[in-house]
Motif scaffolding. Sequence first.
Motif, PDB file in Angstrom:
ATOM      1  N   UNK A  23      37.363  34.089  36.478  1.00 19.77           N
ATOM      2  CA  UNK A  23      38.128  32.841  36.489  1.00 19.77           C
ATOM      3  C   UNK A  23      39.218  32.885  37.557  1.00 19.77           C
ATOM      4  N   UNK A  24      39.953  34.002  37.622  1.00 23.89           N
ATOM      5  CA  UNK A  24      41.001  34.126  38.632  1.00 23.89           C
ATOM      6  C   UNK A  24      40.414  33.973  40.032  1.00 23.89           C
ATOM      7  N   UNK A  25      39.314  34.698  40.278  1.00 23.49           N
ATOM      8  CA  UNK A  25      38.685  34.676  41.593  1.00 23.49           C
ATOM      9  C   UNK A  25      38.272  33.265  41.988  1.00 23.49           C
ATOM     10  N   UNK A  26      37.619  32.554  41.083  1.00 25.36           N
ATOM     11  CA  UNK A  26      37.118  31.218  41.394  1.00 25.36           C
ATOM     12  C   UNK A  26      38.216  30.158  41.424  1.00 25.36           C
ATOM     13  N   UNK A  27      39.404  30.518  40.936  1.00 24.78           N
ATOM     14  CA  UNK A  27      40.566  29.628  41.031  1.00 24.78           C
ATOM     15  C   UNK A  27      41.389  29.916  42.283  1.00 24.78           C
ATOM     16  N   UNK A  28      40.931  30.858  43.112  1.00 22.59           N
ATOM     17  CA  UNK A  28      41.623  31.166  44.350  1.00 22.59           C
ATOM     18  C   UNK A  28      42.666  32.260  44.225  1.00 22.59           C
ATOM     19  N   UNK A  29      42.698  32.940  43.094  1.00 24.10           N
ATOM     20  CA  UNK A  29      43.655  34.023  42.870  1.00 24.10           C
ATOM     21  C   UNK A  29      42.993  35.367  43.133  1.00 24.10           C
ATOM     22  N   UNK A  30      43.807  36.396  43.290  1.00 25.74           N
ATOM     23  CA  UNK A  30      43.274  37.751  43.400  1.00 25.74           C
ATOM     24  C   UNK A  30      42.810  38.203  42.025  1.00 25.74           C
ATOM     25  N   UNK A  31      41.752  39.001  41.993  1.00 25.74           N
ATOM     26  CA  UNK A  31      41.244  39.499  40.717  1.00 25.74           C
ATOM     27  C   UNK A  31      42.207  40.484  40.081  1.00 25.74           C
ATOM     28  N   UNK A  32      42.925  41.230  40.893  1.00 24.54           N
ATOM     29  CA  UNK A  32      43.879  42.209  40.383  1.00 24.54           C
ATOM     30  C   UNK A  32      45.234  41.528  40.258  1.00 24.54           C
ATOM     31  N   UNK A  33      45.564  41.111  39.071  1.00 24.36           N
ATOM     32  CA  UNK A  33      46.830  40.438  38.808  1.00 24.36           C
ATOM     33  C   UNK A  33      47.817  41.458  38.225  1.00 24.36           C
ATOM     34  N   UNK A  34      48.755  41.949  39.034  1.00 21.43           N
ATOM     35  CA  UNK A  34      49.648  43.017  38.572  1.00 21.43           C
ATOM     36  C   UNK A  34      50.555  42.614  37.412  1.00 21.43           C
ATOM     37  N   UNK A  35      50.826  41.334  37.233  1.00 15.23           N
ATOM     38  CA  UNK A  35      51.713  40.901  36.154  1.00 15.23           C
ATOM     39  C   UNK A  35      50.962  40.534  34.881  1.00 15.23           C
ATOM     40  N   UNK A  36      49.635  40.592  34.924  1.00 12.91           N
ATOM     41  CA  UNK A  36      48.843  40.274  33.733  1.00 12.91           C
ATOM     42  C   UNK A  36      49.041  41.381  32.693  1.00 12.91           C
ATOM     43  N   UNK A  37      49.082  40.996  31.439  1.00 11.57           N
ATOM     44  CA  UNK A  37      49.219  41.977  30.363  1.00 11.57           C
ATOM     45  C   UNK A  37      47.907  42.726  30.230  1.00 11.57           C
ATOM     46  N   UNK A  38      48.001  44.042  30.286  1.00 15.15           N
ATOM     47  CA  UNK A  38      46.811  44.890  30.213  1.00 15.15           C
ATOM     48  C   UNK A  38      46.433  45.149  28.763  1.00 15.15           C
ATOM     49  N   UNK A  39      45.150  45.274  28.498  1.00 18.30           N
ATOM     50  CA  UNK A  39      44.676  45.614  27.159  1.00 18.30           C
ATOM     51  C   UNK A  39      45.001  47.067  26.876  1.00 18.30           C
ATOM     52  N   UNK A  40      45.303  47.359  25.632  1.00 18.07           N
ATOM     53  CA  UNK A  40      45.673  48.704  25.213  1.00 18.07           C
ATOM     54  C   UNK A  40      44.662  49.194  24.187  1.00 18.07           C
ATOM     55  N   UNK A  41      44.250  50.445  24.328  1.00 21.25           N
ATOM     56  CA  UNK A  41      43.340  51.035  23.364  1.00 21.25           C
ATOM     57  C   UNK A  41      44.169  51.574  22.193  1.00 21.25           C
ATOM     58  N   UNK A  42      43.704  51.378  20.967  1.00 18.77           N
ATOM     59  CA  UNK A  42      44.450  51.878  19.797  1.00 18.77           C
ATOM     60  C   UNK A  42      44.694  53.395  19.913  1.00 18.77           C
ATOM     61  N   UNK A  43      45.863  53.807  19.478  1.00 20.25           N
ATOM     62  CA  UNK A  43      46.199  55.231  19.499  1.00 20.25           C
ATOM     63  C   UNK A  43      46.983  55.643  20.729  1.00 20.25           C
ATOM     64  N   UNK A  44      47.239  54.725  21.643  1.00 18.54           N
ATOM     65  CA  UNK A  44      47.957  55.050  22.869  1.00 18.54           C
ATOM     66  C   UNK A  44      49.312  54.363  22.937  1.00 18.54           C
ATOM     67  N   UNK A  45      49.911  54.141  21.786  1.00 18.10           N
ATOM     68  CA  UNK A  45      51.216  53.488  21.753  1.00 18.10           C
ATOM     69  C   UNK A  45      52.306  54.519  21.962  1.00 18.10           C
ATOM     70  N   UNK A  46      53.303  54.193  22.718  1.00 15.92           N
ATOM     71  CA  UNK A  46      54.452  55.099  22.941  1.00 15.92           C
ATOM     72  C   UNK A  46      55.734  54.413  22.542  1.00 15.92           C
TER      73      UNK A  46
ATOM     74  N   UNK B 287      39.860  34.803  47.309  1.00 15.03           N
ATOM     75  CA  UNK B 287      40.505  36.099  47.539  1.00 15.03           C
ATOM     76  C   UNK B 287      39.493  37.220  47.257  1.00 15.03           C
ATOM     77  N   UNK B 288      38.488  37.298  48.098  1.00 11.42           N
ATOM     78  CA  UNK B 288      37.358  38.212  47.899  1.00 11.42           C
ATOM     79  C   UNK B 288      37.717  39.617  48.380  1.00 11.42           C
TER      80      UNK B 288
END
Length: 118
Positions: free
Chosen positions: A95-118, A78-79
């Motif tokens: 890893x996603x790319x080489x496993x045949x998945x798209x690199x942009x996984x919309x359901x993947x949990x995103x990393x959060x920077x400290x101080x940006x909690x709501x 999925x290049x």
Amino acid sequence: MLIDYSKVKQIYIVCGKTDMRKSIDGLASVIQDHYNMDVFENGLFLFCGGSRNKYKALYWEDDGFIMLYKRLEKGVIQWPRTKEEVRKITQQELRWLLEGLKMDQPKAIKKVKPGYFN
């Protein structure tokens, strides 16, 4: 010798199609001349052909280049084809790319920077 991907500091993919007939020198030239990047940094550069069932990886190791080539027997990668650019990606996206998945996984949990909690 295989590349230990966990020790590679930067991983880049060349979006769009690359002429897979290019050798090490041809691929290094694309990185240096077309994208004005240092191919000798601790980076892994990935290229994909038009059929999306083959890819090459180029990596400088202290005394020379390593070029890996893989052809998938079934399926396609999925290049990203939308832009002619070099895109920096993470180990997980690789890893996603080489496993045949798209690199942009919309359901993947995103990393959060400290101080940006709501």
